[in-house]
Motif scaffolding. Structure first.
Motif, PDB file in Angstrom:
ATOM      1  N   PRO A  83      37.491  59.814  45.432  1.00 46.78           N
ATOM      2  CA  PRO A  83      38.253  59.381  46.614  1.00 46.78           C
ATOM      3  C   PRO A  83      39.191  60.479  47.115  1.00 46.78           C
ATOM      4  O   PRO A  83      39.286  61.557  46.522  1.00 46.78           O
ATOM      5  N   ASN A  84      39.896  60.172  48.188  1.00 50.46           N
ATOM      6  CA  ASN A  84      40.949  61.046  48.692  1.00 50.46           C
ATOM      7  C   ASN A  84      42.186  60.784  47.826  1.00 50.46           C
ATOM      8  O   ASN A  84      43.072  60.016  48.201  1.00 50.46           O
ATOM      9  N   ILE A 127      41.540  47.921  48.344  1.00 54.41           N
ATOM     10  CA  ILE A 127      40.434  48.877  48.264  1.00 54.41           C
ATOM     11  C   ILE A 127      40.804  50.111  49.091  1.00 54.41           C
ATOM     12  O   ILE A 127      41.072  49.996  50.294  1.00 54.41           O
ATOM     13  N   PHE A 128      40.827  51.273  48.467  1.00 50.26           N
ATOM     14  CA  PHE A 128      41.070  52.504  49.226  1.00 50.26           C
ATOM     15  C   PHE A 128      39.836  52.849  50.065  1.00 50.26           C
ATOM     16  O   PHE A 128      38.702  52.748  49.587  1.00 50.26           O
ATOM     17  N   THR A 129      40.079  53.239  51.301  1.00 54.20           N
ATOM     18  CA  THR A 129      39.002  53.634  52.224  1.00 54.20           C
ATOM     19  C   THR A 129      39.394  54.953  52.881  1.00 54.20           C
ATOM     20  O   THR A 129      40.463  55.499  52.607  1.00 54.20           O
ATOM     21  N   GLY A 173      42.604  60.413  56.961  1.00 55.86           N
ATOM     22  CA  GLY A 173      41.493  60.360  56.006  1.00 55.86           C
ATOM     23  C   GLY A 173      41.670  59.392  54.864  1.00 55.86           C
ATOM     24  O   GLY A 173      40.921  59.431  53.886  1.00 55.86           O
ATOM     25  N   VAL A 174      42.662  58.499  54.980  1.00 59.34           N
ATOM     26  CA  VAL A 174      42.830  57.492  53.932  1.00 59.34           C
ATOM     27  C   VAL A 174      43.367  56.208  54.575  1.00 59.34           C
ATOM     28  O   VAL A 174      44.126  56.237  55.545  1.00 59.34           O
ATOM     29  N   ALA A 219      46.484  55.092  56.923  1.00 58.41           N
ATOM     30  CA  ALA A 219      47.757  55.714  56.524  1.00 58.41           C
ATOM     31  C   ALA A 219      48.347  56.579  57.628  1.00 58.41           C
ATOM     32  O   ALA A 219      49.564  56.683  57.760  1.00 58.41           O
ATOM     33  N   HIS A 220      47.477  57.216  58.441  1.00 60.87           N
ATOM     34  CA  HIS A 220      48.001  58.194  59.408  1.00 60.87           C
ATOM     35  C   HIS A 220      48.759  57.561  60.566  1.00 60.87           C
ATOM     36  O   HIS A 220      49.385  58.253  61.364  1.00 60.87           O
TER      37      HIS A 220
END
Length: 408
Positions: free
Chosen positions: A280-281, A92-94, A234-235, A226-227
């Motif tokens: 989404p982003n 699930i992308f958040t 932001g993802v 991700a960062h």
């Protein structure tokens, strides 16, 4: 795999920011536990998206929308492969780790009742404490804490005794952001299985250093940003076992997460879309996939070996400074050193080393309970990545020595 497989000069050329100066000095970036830097290969993917196929996904029949949808779903598959999830729809992308934790906490608010127990560890980031406190307030469940030891490790004897038939949920970070401790999550997951509790692991700090296999771990939920892994801010991703994700209600309502909408009744889309309301982003998701490609090309074994060398060298050099104390001395830790110098506030050290071009983090690192345990206001935290060098460690050590001399 030997660290010699890492071509440090070549790798550093991939990161444009590493060639800049700060306060007239070459940048020494040692705040990787907060945010890692982004290689040109990932920056190029971001630019390419906005220049060539910027469009909304899953909704359009036109070519740009289809290209963007394909790239986004390819990234989901890359992430599934990287973490070895069984099904693509379990990814699930958040917007990041915090979002993923809150999504799960919200989902369990109707599944817990008074008398149920929720376990967290004393080593958690605030984002893996506060949502569970809020969940317990809503549901009447009780929050219990796995205590820590002076070495910055979880107390194994104590945690075994905390599990009971009332334990429904267990939340532990894979790696402590404040101390670098690698937690014994396999033991914790095995113990949770004995009492039928679900387990969420906060993998934000582990993901840059350890390639987690969610099937081998048999974990119910695993969250990352991700960062921290050479990607954009932001993802992030929530991995959840399919059977759990199907049980949990949607976190947000809106476009994309629906099947049919009428004013009388709405039915929800299947996984993963049930949890991905709104636009989404898109670019962030695609870039996340590119960041994992980049790191996998270097190899996580090679990264871990090289970072361990940096950690060992930095630990030895810093401990030669009189009055310097390191917090978090577990034998199993990632490349993070949290320290203080006797009689000097960590903020003051951070301010002075910044003037010398060295970026470190100071404060409680969103882990106030850890600082309270050690009875300190915070620490100076130097966190290393595979693009750092021993020469940069030397600059750190000299800058800390200079700060000590100025502040003593």
């Amino acid at each position: 795999m030997s660290h010699t497989n890492i071509d440090i000069k070549k790798i550093r050329k991939d990161f444009p920011i590493l060639s800049r100066k700060v306060n007239g000095k070459p940048l020494v970036y040692l705040d990787n536990a907060a945010t890692s830097q982004t290689p040109q290969q990932v920056i190029d993917v971001i630019v390419d998206y906005y220049q060539n196929y910027n469009a909304n996904i899953h909704r359009g029949v036109h070519s740009l929308s289809q290209e963007a949808t394909d790239a986004y779903e390819e990234a989901r598959e890359k992430i599934r492969t990287h973490f070895n999830a069984k099904h693509k729809e379990e990814i699930i992308f958040t917007s990041g780790t915090t979002h993923g934790i809150n999504l799960v906490a919200n989902g369990f608010s109707n599944l817990l009742k008074k008398g149920d127990e929720v376990l967290v560890s004393a080593l958690e980031h605030h984002s893996n404490i506060v949502p569970w406190q809020m969940l317990c307030e809503k549901s009447g469940a009780k929050l219990k804490v796995i205590p820590m030891t002076p070495q910055g490790e979880l107390d194994k004897l104590a945690f075994a005794e905390l599990f009971s038939e009332n334990t429904k949920l267990v939340f532990v970070n894979h790696v402590s952001n404040a101390l670098g401790t690698v937690n014994p999550i396999q033991e914790i997951i095995a113990k949770a299985r004995e009492v039928g509790a679900a387990v969420l692991i906060d993998g934000a700090q582990a993901a840059p250093h350890i390639k987690a296999d969610v099937q081998a771990l048999d974990v119910d939920f695993y969250v990352v940003s991700a960062h921290k892994i050479c990607g954009p801010t932001g993802v992030g991703v929530l991995y959840g076992k399919k059977e759990w994700l199907e049980k949990l209600p949607p976190y947000q309502g809106g476009g994309e997460m629906i099947d049919q909408v009428s004013f009388e009744k709405t039915t929800y889309a299947g996984l993963p879309h049930k949890f991905e309301a709104g636009t989404p982003n898109i670019c962030g998701g695609i870039a996340f996939g590119a960041a994992l490609d980049y790191m996998n090309a270097i190899g996580f074994e090679a990264i871990a070996e090289y970072e361990y060398e940096l950690l060992k060298y930095a630990t030895q050099q810093l401990l030669e400074i009189e009055g310097l104390k390191i917090y978090g001395t577990s034998a199993d830790k990632t490349a993070v050193i949290s320290f203080n110098i006797e009689g000097i506030h960590p903020y003051d050290i951070g301010t002075i080393v910044d003037k010398l071009g060295v970026a470190v983090r100071t404060g409680h690192h969103c882990a106030q309970p850890i600082m309270d345990y050690f009875k300190i206001p915070g620490t100076v935290r130097a966190s290393f990545s595979f693009y750092n060098t021993k020469e940069e460690v030397d600059v750190l050590v000299e800058s800390v020595k200079k700060a000590k001399m100025m502040l003593s």
